[in-house]
Enzyme design. Structure first.
Site, PDB file in Angstrom:
ATOM      1  N   GLU A 256      -5.837 -11.851   7.102  1.00  0.00           N
ATOM      2  CA  GLU A 256      -6.634 -10.623   7.112  1.00  0.00           C
ATOM      3  C   GLU A 256      -8.073 -10.795   6.640  1.00  0.00           C
ATOM      4  O   GLU A 256      -8.721  -9.816   6.253  1.00  0.00           O
ATOM      5  CB  GLU A 256      -5.924  -9.538   6.299  1.00  0.00           C
TER       6      GLU A 256
ATOM      7  N   ASP B  56      -8.055  -4.935   6.993  1.00  0.00           N
ATOM      8  CA  ASP B  56      -8.746  -5.827   6.062  1.00  0.00           C
ATOM      9  C   ASP B  56      -9.662  -6.800   6.798  1.00  0.00           C
ATOM     10  O   ASP B  56     -10.715  -7.184   6.275  1.00  0.00           O
ATOM     11  CB  ASP B  56      -7.735  -6.587   5.207  1.00  0.00           C
TER      12      ASP B  56
ATOM     13  N   HIS C 101       0.832  -1.205   0.000  1.00  0.00           N
ATOM     14  CA  HIS C 101       0.000   0.000   0.000  1.00  0.00           C
ATOM     15  C   HIS C 101       0.869   1.258   0.000  1.00  0.00           C
ATOM     16  O   HIS C 101       0.635   2.190   0.775  1.00  0.00           O
ATOM     17  CB  HIS C 101      -0.931   0.001   1.212  1.00  0.00           C
TER      18      HIS C 101
END
Length: 254
Positions: A151, A177, A48
């Site tokens: 996640e 997540d 990310h």
């Protein structure tokens, strides 16, 4: 020339608690600023963030003089990405979004040379000190640490199967997540999510498998440590910069 010691892996196996900082800023300058701050480990994120192999390399070089262990999260559970990070000298990897035992085994295979894995062989990489580490291909795995990220609700249901795959050194729980998977996007502190996280930490503790997490909530971070997390990231460099600059500006706003 000897293979560098992976102090993160040694401490993990010794059961020592390690506190970390999540780093999403791609610059080596930022990495060097936080390296001597006092954290046990820093994670360089390429899932990310704009970072990739070419930005992680100078980050590794920037933190090398300091008493801090670098961890890298590749963008996906991809053997090519994993190979490239290992080749530049990454010794601890956090592989994201592992859903089941088969994907866990694939991650393990990616860090191992044939015949036990699929990592491509090159004798002239930074990891081999450019050919100066004797028998690197036979001894590399000793200092490589593999962490898998859980996640989703589905992955939690298979936690024991994932965590007990041979070659997995630790399991990281991803609150953001996980919250979305439970139907609470943007709410990692939702009671249902917190309960699932605490349950997962307990299950990993029973297995004797090191557990990790990222939470900037200091109260919850302390709670996770008390429950048994071994590697706990307690902040994010981007958030520290963003919230710190906002707070400073607000104090002088007219």
């Amino acid at each position: 020339m000897e293979l560098p010691v992976n102090h993160f892996k040694r401490k993990l196996r010794a059961g020592k608690s390690q506190i970390g900082l999540w780093c999403g800023l791609p610059g080596s300058y930022a990495a060097e600023i936080v390296a001597p701050a006092g954290f046990d480990w820093v994670l360089f994120d390429t899932e990310h963030s704009p970072s990739d192999v070419l930005t992680v390399l100078p980050q590794l070089q920037a933190v090398a003089p300091y008493d801090v262990s670098p961890v890298v999260r590749p963008a996906s559970n991809d053997p090519v990405l994993i190979k490239r990070f290992l080749d530049i000298g990454v010794q601890t990897l956090l592989v994201p979004y592992v859903q089941n035992e088969e994907e866990a085994k694939a991650a393990v295979a990616a860090i191992r040379y044939p015949p036990h894995g699929v990592r491509g062989v090159s004798a002239l990489t930074r990891a081999t000190r450019f050919g100066r580490v004797p028998n690197y291909a036979r001894i590399a795995e000793q200092e490589i640490c593999l962490l898998l990220q859980i996640e989703t609700r589905e992955a939690l249901g298979r936690l024991e199967a994932i965590a007990t795959v041979e070659g997995v050194d630790g399991v990281f729980i991803g609150p953001a997540d996980l919250a979305a998977s439970f139907g609470h996007p943007g709410q990692p502190g939702h009671p249902e999510v917190v309960a699932a996280i605490e349950d997962a930490i307990g299950r990993l503790k029973i297995l004797g498998k090191p557990a990790g997490i990222l939470t900037p909530d200091e109260t919850f971070a302390a709670r996770c440590i008390s429950l048994g997390t071994s590697f706990t990231a307690v902040g994010v460099d981007i958030a520290l910069l963003a919230r710190g600059s906002e707070a400073l500006a607000a104090r002088f706003a007219t």
